[in-house]
Scaffold this motif. Structure first.
Motif, PDB file in Angstrom:
ATOM      1  N   SER A 236       0.832  -1.218   0.000  1.00 50.59           N
ATOM      2  CA  SER A 236       0.000   0.000   0.000  1.00 50.59           C
ATOM      3  C   SER A 236       0.864   1.266   0.000  1.00 50.59           C
ATOM      4  O   SER A 236       0.541   2.244  -0.675  1.00 50.59           O
ATOM      5  N   TYR A 240       0.529   4.121  -3.101  1.00 46.89           N
ATOM      6  CA  TYR A 240       0.256   5.509  -2.727  1.00 46.89           C
ATOM      7  C   TYR A 240       1.498   6.373  -2.996  1.00 46.89           C
ATOM      8  O   TYR A 240       1.425   7.464  -3.585  1.00 46.89           O
ATOM      9  N   THR A 296      -4.319   1.204   1.352  1.00 44.79           N
ATOM     10  CA  THR A 296      -4.536   0.790  -0.043  1.00 44.79           C
ATOM     11  C   THR A 296      -5.695   1.587  -0.637  1.00 44.79           C
ATOM     12  O   THR A 296      -5.601   2.097  -1.767  1.00 44.79           O
ATOM     13  N   ALA A 297      -6.782   1.716   0.123  1.00 45.16           N
ATOM     14  CA  ALA A 297      -7.948   2.450  -0.387  1.00 45.16           C
ATOM     15  C   ALA A 297      -7.586   3.902  -0.701  1.00 45.16           C
ATOM     16  O   ALA A 297      -7.877   4.413  -1.792  1.00 45.16           O
ATOM     17  N   SER A 298      -6.900   4.552   0.237  1.00 46.33           N
ATOM     18  CA  SER A 298      -6.560   5.957   0.006  1.00 46.33           C
ATOM     19  C   SER A 298      -5.583   6.081  -1.165  1.00 46.33           C
ATOM     20  O   SER A 298      -5.666   7.016  -1.978  1.00 46.33           O
ATOM     21  N   LEU A 300      -5.357   4.002  -3.734  1.00 48.22           N
ATOM     22  CA  LEU A 300      -6.063   3.727  -5.001  1.00 48.22           C
ATOM     23  C   LEU A 300      -6.895   4.943  -5.444  1.00 48.22           C
ATOM     24  O   LEU A 300      -7.001   5.226  -6.638  1.00 48.22           O
ATOM     25  N   TYR A 323      -9.943   0.988  -9.912  1.00 45.84           N
ATOM     26  CA  TYR A 323      -9.221   1.323  -8.668  1.00 45.84           C
ATOM     27  C   TYR A 323     -10.186   1.953  -7.660  1.00 45.84           C
ATOM     28  O   TYR A 323     -10.163   1.632  -6.479  1.00 45.84           O
ATOM     29  N   ALA A 327     -11.312   0.591  -3.978  1.00 43.52           N
ATOM     30  CA  ALA A 327     -11.159   1.436  -2.779  1.00 43.52           C
ATOM     31  C   ALA A 327     -12.473   1.491  -2.010  1.00 43.52           C
ATOM     32  O   ALA A 327     -12.505   1.348  -0.778  1.00 43.52           O
ATOM     33  N   ALA A 375      -9.342   8.856   3.412  1.00 46.58           N
ATOM     34  CA  ALA A 375      -9.928   8.245   2.208  1.00 46.58           C
ATOM     35  C   ALA A 375     -11.409   8.604   2.078  1.00 46.58           C
ATOM     36  O   ALA A 375     -11.894   8.934   0.982  1.00 46.58           O
TER      37      ALA A 375
END
Ligand code: GLY
Length: 387
Positions: A236, A240, A296-298, A300, A323, A327, A375
């Protein structure tokens, strides 16, 4: 990047309201503290009392700034400034400064400087950036990670996490017009792209160079399962971090690296969207790391936004949507299954992990909460650009 559906927009609004409601209570009972994790009663500790140089000490300040942006409540601004001022003790302790200066002074001093042009914040952040730049190994073209605590010689160590600290150097060049900081950041990003990122898009956590020749002498598993494995938080940081290097330089090669890591990660994320500590941990081990899910979410979302900026012709439109979709699924899963929304506990995220082989499992960790909030605010379009 596609627009959110009205159902998704409603979920974002509701989740941000839940964050605001809970954090008002939590912040009031932790005034003047710098939390890292929670005790057995779900109450935050205070790292300002035990280790002011701890690498995560900037995240609470960043969380306070994001919550100030979200709510306008002055309490958050006051707490953010307190964290920044408390970190002066760290700035005056050379042993407590390292590649993680970005994690400490981007969410505090740089953020305040960008908002208010504050001269003290400028000085602090520039001192931190100068120290970080001084860690550059000119033969190996990498920024050295960590210091020699526990008598381990780390002169040749570099880690993927450092990619997230490079925005401190990009910022330093932008405010001083001195290109040296950015040159160092780019050189490190180029080295890491070759030395850390594998053919399949997965990334090593640590690469050890000979500090005198720059030759690679080892690639240990670091905080992941073992050598050759795939520590999820490291992946991640890679997604990022490279999206950020693209954001600050406009170099397509960094966007490509971020996409390669993201494509690998999306092929490994389980159907449950509950993220393990290592994508290559044994199948019968169910250890998780919610911080990796949030970061990972932020990351992506950042990548998805970066693609939108790059991609006037729309070539990557479908990828950007995928993506974003991933997320949202990660964040929804955290919201529904891994967050304590009650005010009896201070933390948001549960099931966070420090590393695979240590015993820091199934705990709360402050940067997990920070990146979840960031996020969610990015989805609303209201997040401060701290990184
Ligand atoms: N930067 C250290 C970690 O992610 O645990």
């Amino acid at each position: 990047m596609r627009k959110l559906t009205s159902k998704e927009e409603q979920w974002v609004t509701d989740t941000l309201r839940k964050i605001g409601d809970k954090m008002e209570v939590v912040t009031k009972r932790n005034l003047g503290a710098i939390p890292y994790t929670t005790d057995e009663n779900g109450r935050f500790d205070d790292k300002s009392k035990t280790d002011i140089c701890w690498w995560t000490n900037g995240f609470w300040g960043g969380e306070m700034w994001q919550l100030y942006k979200l709510t306008g409540n002055e309490m958050y601004k006051e707490e953010a400034v307190k964290v920044e001022e408390m970190l002066d003790e760290n700035l005056m302790n050379i042993e407590g400064l390292d590649h993680d200066n970005g994690f400490k002074w981007l969410p505090t001093s740089v953020c305040r400087y960008k908002l208010y042009n504050n001269k003290e914040s400028y000085n602090r952040a520039l001192l931190a950036a100068t120290n970080m730049a001084g860690r550059f190994n000119i033969v190996g073209n990498f920024i050295r990670a960590w210091n020699n605590w526990d008598n381990v010689d780390r002169r040749g160590f570099a880690i993927i996490d450092c990619m997230m600290n490079l925005p401190l150097l990009y910022w330093a060049s932008s405010v001083t017009t001195d290109p040296r900081f950015e040159m160092i950041a780019r050189a490190h990003a180029d080295t890491a792209g070759k030395a850390f990122v594998r053919e399949d898009g997965s990334v090593n956590h640590i690469v050890i160079f000979d500090p005198d020749t720059g030759k690679i002498v080892g690639k240990p598993g670091g905080q992941g399962y073992k050598e050759g494995s795939s520590w999820t938080r490291g992946q991640s940081w890679g997604i990022y971090g490279y999206a950020l290097s693209y954001k600050y330089t406009g170099e397509k090669k960094y966007l490509d690296i971020s996409m390669r890591i993201a494509d690998y990660v999306m092929s490994e994320i389980p159907d449950s969207y509950l993220v393990p500590i290592d994508y290559r941990q044994p199948a019968d081990v169910d250890l998780e790391d919610s911080t990796a899910a949030a970061i990972t979410a932020s990351g992506l979302i950042e990548l998805s936004k970066a693609l939108e900026r790059y991609d006037e012709a729309g070539t990557f439109g479908e990828k950007a949507d995928k993506y974003l979709e991933c997320a949202i699924n990660l964040l929804k899963t955290l919201d529904e299954k891994r967050i304590s929304w009650g005010t009896d506990t201070d933390n948001l995220l549960n099931n966070c992990a420090v590393d695979y082989n240590g015993d820091g499992h199934n705990m709360s960790i402050i940067y997990g909460d920070y990146y979840f909030i960031e996020a969610m605010m990015k989805l609303e379009g209201s997040a401060l650009e701290i990184f």
